[in-house]
Design a protein around this motif. Sequence first.
Motif: not given
Lengths: 248, 112
Positions: A47-53, A55-56, B95-100, B105-107
């Motif tokens: 999940i952390v991998y998906g999130l970090s990916r 947000k890059h 949920a957390l991937i869409s959060e990412g 988007e925000s930054i």
Amino acid sequence: MSTSTTLEAPKKGTWDGGNEPLKASYGKLMMWFFLLSDAFTFGAFLIVYGLSRHKHLPYTGEPEAFTFSTEYWPIPEKVFNAFPGLHGMDLPLAFVALMTMILILSSVTMVLAVEAGHRMDKNDVQKWLLWTILFGATFLGCQAWEWAHFISGTDEGMLLADGTRVFGANLTINQYGPPLFADLFFFITGFHGTHVFSGVVLLIMIFINTVNGVYHNRGHYEMVEKVGLYWHFVDLVWVFVFTFFYLI
Amino acid sequence: MATHHDHDLPVGEIPKPQTKAIWKTFIILVVVTAIEFAFAFAMDAGTARNAIFIILTIVKAFYIVAEFMHLKHETKALIWCIILPMALVAWLMVALISEGSYYFESITNYFN
């Protein structure tokens, strides 16, 4: 000898271990719940991998024109394209395909050992356990090579803005992309590799017990089943790591 | 250990191995992995390809858990004990991937 026989005698009372909730034995049930909690840990990593990916910045150019940069998340095919003994050749995902095959094969030999245990066939259990240990150890060796290559880097490295080049990756500097990419590589594949290592240790222990006839005298090979559950779980985690880290 | 020999099964009573289902599962896993590789090289990266990868991964996971780990043959209650928590983990992942994505988007859109 008589003491060990009484110790291993099954307990029949309801509050004495004789009652089996969910019709699974105590050991197997606890292994299932341990694996569930372990799945949460691996789930958290992915999940952390998906999130970090997400947000890059993703790489949006042509795949052929791809170069390593800390600006965007790398394409896995361009990072994992080396194969031992074939230096300088572009073989995307070939080595990880080999590793996947080895692990799936080890899962099959494990389930064959469990099947032999049901038939009380000591020789077959030994044979299949040995194969499983062999494949597991081979997988660990492959992962050691993969790590060594990832850490030492490619010939070209990554060109920085000031003209210097960065080779390889550690927890703070990464030639393949953002530092977080290397961190997640080390943590996810490292945590999985630790599980494989623990699995190989457990397999060696039950192999020694099988050779000594411990399970044969006990009358069942349930310990092989329990270690088997763990081993299949390690294979299962690799299936997910393979998809989310190497393919997507 | 000699005292235990009366508990042993007589020699020659070991039944024949029943491994057909195991090898069948193995072939399914290998074929699905091969299909994944075919898609990795034949198809351009994108949401559609990622969806195919995730579906094929779940297919593989089903065969490993159901056949190799024997969950298919356990009681219904145990099956749900395992599947329900994992379904919640999958939900957390979505949920957390869409959060990412939202963070990205925000930054990029609001702070430049």
